[in-house]
Scaffold this motif. Structure first.
Motif, PDB file in Angstrom:
ATOM      1  N   PRO A   1     -26.956 -10.986  -0.936  1.00  0.00           N
ATOM      2  CA  PRO A   1     -26.327  -9.851  -0.251  1.00  0.00           C
ATOM      3  C   PRO A   1     -25.627  -8.933  -1.245  1.00  0.00           C
ATOM      4  CG  PRO A   1     -25.553 -11.942   0.669  1.00  0.00           C
ATOM      5  CD  PRO A   1     -26.380 -12.260  -0.532  1.00  0.00           C
ATOM      6  N   PRO A   2     -25.706  -7.629  -1.009  1.00  0.00           N
ATOM      7  CA  PRO A   2     -25.027  -6.711  -1.925  1.00  0.00           C
ATOM      8  C   PRO A   2     -23.510  -6.843  -1.795  1.00  0.00           C
ATOM      9  CG  PRO A   2     -25.884  -5.533  -0.024  1.00  0.00           C
ATOM     10  CD  PRO A   2     -26.372  -6.949   0.077  1.00  0.00           C
ATOM     11  N   ALA A   3     -22.825  -6.595  -2.884  1.00  0.00           N
ATOM     12  CA  ALA A   3     -21.358  -6.617  -2.851  1.00  0.00           C
ATOM     13  C   ALA A   3     -20.868  -5.451  -2.006  1.00  0.00           C
ATOM     14  CB  ALA A   3     -20.805  -6.517  -4.270  1.00  0.00           C
ATOM     15  N   GLU A   4     -19.917  -5.724  -1.145  1.00  0.00           N
ATOM     16  CA  GLU A   4     -19.377  -4.697  -0.258  1.00  0.00           C
ATOM     17  C   GLU A   4     -17.911  -4.455  -0.587  1.00  0.00           C
ATOM     18  OE1 GLU A   4     -21.068  -2.929   1.760  1.00  0.00           O
ATOM     19  OE2 GLU A   4     -22.792  -4.103   2.395  1.00  0.00           O
ATOM     20  N   ARG A   5     -17.510  -3.182  -0.565  1.00  0.00           N
ATOM     21  CA  ARG A   5     -16.099  -2.826  -0.705  1.00  0.00           C
ATOM     22  C   ARG A   5     -15.590  -2.415   0.658  1.00  0.00           C
ATOM     23  NH1 ARG A   5     -16.629   1.474  -4.942  1.00  0.00           N
ATOM     24  NH2 ARG A   5     -15.055   2.409  -3.614  1.00  0.00           N
ATOM     25  N   MET A   6     -14.358  -2.805   0.961  1.00  0.00           N
ATOM     26  CA  MET A   6     -13.809  -2.534   2.286  1.00  0.00           C
ATOM     27  C   MET A   6     -13.155  -1.157   2.345  1.00  0.00           C
ATOM     28  SD  MET A   6     -11.393  -4.921   4.680  1.00  0.00           S
ATOM     29  CE  MET A   6      -9.763  -4.435   4.207  1.00  0.00           C
ATOM     30  N   LEU A   7     -13.538  -0.387   3.358  1.00  0.00           N
ATOM     31  CA  LEU A   7     -12.925   0.907   3.630  1.00  0.00           C
ATOM     32  C   LEU A   7     -11.633   0.720   4.414  1.00  0.00           C
ATOM     33  CD1 LEU A   7     -13.123   4.050   3.785  1.00  0.00           C
ATOM     34  CD2 LEU A   7     -14.388   3.732   5.914  1.00  0.00           C
ATOM     35  N   GLY A   8     -11.670  -0.189   5.383  1.00  0.00           N
ATOM     36  CA  GLY A   8     -10.519  -0.454   6.231  1.00  0.00           C
ATOM     37  C   GLY A   8     -10.917  -1.370   7.366  1.00  0.00           C
TER      38      GLY A   8
END
Length: 92
Positions: free
Chosen positions: A34-41
């Protein structure tokens, strides 16, 4: 033969063919990291809000609900059905 779109989590998967014990030809996908995800909120859900609605709103991709599931450590989108808050990833 399966064709995956550019936003699909399976776009980097490879189709492999194997023969099972009965001699049948079986096609499968290689595992996908799975691609790394950054959290927006986080989003506080209201009654009736579905993940495809949230992914359309925040990601401009109604089929990107799997990214919400990934970021929320859910094995499947259905596992988030009762969640009151949902972590939202940034757009790509």
């Amino acid at each position: 033969m399966a064709v995956f779109g550019p936003k699909s989590r399976y776009r980097s998967a490879t189709l492999v063919t194997a023969t099972d014990r009965r001699g049948r030809s079986v096609v499968a996908l290689t595992p996908v990291i799975p691609p790394a995800e950054r959290m927006l909120g986080e989003h506080l859900r209201r009654e009736g809000q579905r993940l495809d609605h949230l992914s359309a709103r925040y990601l401009d991709d109604p089929e990107g609900y799997w990214r919400l599931a990934e970021l929320n450590d859910a094995m499947s989108p259905d596992a988030l059905a009762q969640a009151r808050t949902v972590k939202i990833p940034t757009r790509r």
